[in-house]
Structure formats: structure tokens, C-alpha cells
Design a protein around this motif. Structure first.
Motif, mmCIF file in Angstrom:
data_model
loop_
_atom_site.group_PDB
_atom_site.id
_atom_site.type_symbol
_atom_site.label_atom_id
_atom_site.label_comp_id
_atom_site.label_asym_id
_atom_site.label_seq_id
_atom_site.Cartn_x
_atom_site.Cartn_y
_atom_site.Cartn_z
ATOM 1 N N UNK A 86 48.329 -17.723 -2.840
ATOM 2 C CA UNK A 86 47.837 -17.076 -1.624
ATOM 3 C C UNK A 86 47.618 -15.593 -1.952
ATOM 4 N N UNK A 87 46.349 -15.236 -2.265
ATOM 5 C CA UNK A 87 46.102 -13.878 -2.741
ATOM 6 C C UNK A 87 44.632 -13.481 -2.549
ATOM 7 N N UNK A 88 44.391 -12.188 -2.457
ATOM 8 C CA UNK A 88 43.033 -11.656 -2.438
ATOM 9 C C UNK A 88 42.484 -11.707 -3.865
ATOM 10 N N UNK A 89 41.252 -12.185 -4.019
ATOM 11 C CA UNK A 89 40.618 -12.269 -5.333
ATOM 12 C C UNK A 89 39.178 -11.774 -5.228
ATOM 13 N N UNK A 90 38.606 -11.439 -6.393
ATOM 14 C CA UNK A 90 37.213 -10.998 -6.406
ATOM 15 C C UNK A 90 36.296 -11.981 -7.128
ATOM 16 N N UNK A 91 36.895 -12.978 -7.821
ATOM 17 C CA UNK A 91 36.078 -13.954 -8.545
ATOM 18 C C UNK A 91 36.883 -15.236 -8.737
ATOM 19 N N UNK A 92 36.215 -16.384 -8.565
ATOM 20 C CA UNK A 92 36.839 -17.692 -8.776
ATOM 21 C C UNK A 92 35.906 -18.518 -9.640
ATOM 22 N N UNK A 93 36.438 -19.103 -10.708
ATOM 23 C CA UNK A 93 35.680 -20.017 -11.549
ATOM 24 C C UNK A 93 36.431 -21.333 -11.582
ATOM 25 N N UNK A 94 35.718 -22.433 -11.319
ATOM 26 C CA UNK A 94 36.350 -23.752 -11.291
ATOM 27 C C UNK A 94 35.336 -24.799 -11.725
ATOM 28 N N UNK A 95 35.768 -26.064 -11.716
ATOM 29 C CA UNK A 95 34.882 -27.152 -12.107
ATOM 30 C C UNK A 95 34.886 -28.232 -11.036
ATOM 31 N N UNK A 96 33.690 -28.580 -10.587
ATOM 32 C CA UNK A 96 33.516 -29.644 -9.607
ATOM 33 C C UNK A 96 32.849 -30.850 -10.237
ATOM 34 N N UNK A 97 32.519 -31.820 -9.412
ATOM 35 C CA UNK A 97 31.837 -33.026 -9.907
ATOM 36 C C UNK A 97 30.505 -32.711 -10.578
ATOM 37 N N UNK A 98 29.852 -31.640 -10.144
ATOM 38 C CA UNK A 98 28.532 -31.282 -10.674
ATOM 39 C C UNK A 98 28.592 -30.244 -11.779
ATOM 40 N N UNK A 99 29.786 -29.899 -12.246
ATOM 41 C CA UNK A 99 29.923 -28.926 -13.324
ATOM 42 C C UNK A 99 30.663 -27.667 -12.886
ATOM 43 N N UNK A 100 30.692 -26.702 -13.786
ATOM 44 C CA UNK A 100 31.410 -25.446 -13.520
ATOM 45 C C UNK A 100 30.623 -24.566 -12.548
#
Length: 127
Positions: free
Chosen positions: A14-28
Motif C-alpha cells: 500500500x504505497x504511492x508509486x510513479x511507475x508499475x510494470x507487470x505482465x498480463x495475458x497479453x504480455x508486459x
């Protein structure tokens, strides 16, 4: 953006962020503060975030769902671990998930014994 990661039993992150990178079913994919709102399913993998101080944080996550709505991003995942670096994260994921695999095997074995006992009792009732 405010990121919250929910596990079945607790709020994991639980935090303030400026960028998120993740991977879903369709790719990163990468989410920045003014990106379009969306919903996607997540596959097991690494979620990397950059907090407001510029610190990179890496997490291993299980299947889940991500919802971005305005400046809020919520993720619901089955399991997650956090590591200070990618090398440490890999070891942590291996250790944590292997413990879960052992617990799952034990639980499945107990359920199989219960099912076998139920079937035996059911067959005895028919005779």
C-alpha cells in the motif's frame, strides 16, 4: 498513483508509486500516472514498481487481476513476495512457493483420504 496489492487475507502492499510494470495475458505493460484506465488479468511473474523516491521494488506475484481507475491501481493476487533485488527475489519465490506446494500436497492428500472414506461408507450403506 496509489498502488494497493491485496492478498486473500491481507493488504500486501500500500504505497504511492510513479511507475508499475507487470505482465498480463497479453504480455508486459507499464502504467504511468496519466495513462488510460483499464482492467487486465495478471499471470504469475514479476511486478516492478518505482516509488516516489525513485526506489525500484520488485515483487513476485501469482495469478490475479489489476484495475487502474484514475490515480488508483488495485491488484488482487493469490500470493505475493517482495525482494530487494531480482536475484534475492528469485530465491525468495522459490522458497515461499515450494512451502506452499508442500502444504497443497498435504491438503490434497487429506482430501483424498476423506473422499475415499466417504466412498467406502457410501458403498457399505448400499450393501
Amino acid at each position: 498513483m496509489h498502488l494497493r496489492i491485496f492478498l486473500p487475507t491481507e493488504i500486501f502492499f500500500d504505497r504511492q508509486v510513479i511507475k508499475i510494470t507487470a505482465e498480463g495475458d497479453n504480455g508486459c505493460f507499464c502504467i504511468l500516472p496519466r495513462h488510460q484506465d483499464f482492467v487486465t488479468s495478471l499471470v504469475p511473474g514479476i511486478v516492478s514498481v518505482t516509488d516516489t523516491t525513485g526506489t525500484a521494488i520488485h515483487m513476485g506475484v501469482d495469478h490475479g487481476v489489476l484495475v487502474k481507475c484514475m490515480d488508483k491501481v488495485n491488484m488482487a493476487v493469490g500470493n505475493a513476495v517482495i525482494g530487494p533485488s531480482l536475484g534475492v527475489l528469485e530465491r525468495t519465490v522459490d522458497e515461499e512457493f515450494s512451502v506452499l506446494d508442500d502444504k497443497e500436497r498435504t491438503a490434497r492428500s487429506a482430501v483424498a483420504r476423506l473422499e475415499a472414506g466417504f466412498i467406502r461408507q457410501f458403498l457399505n450403506m448400499e450393501q
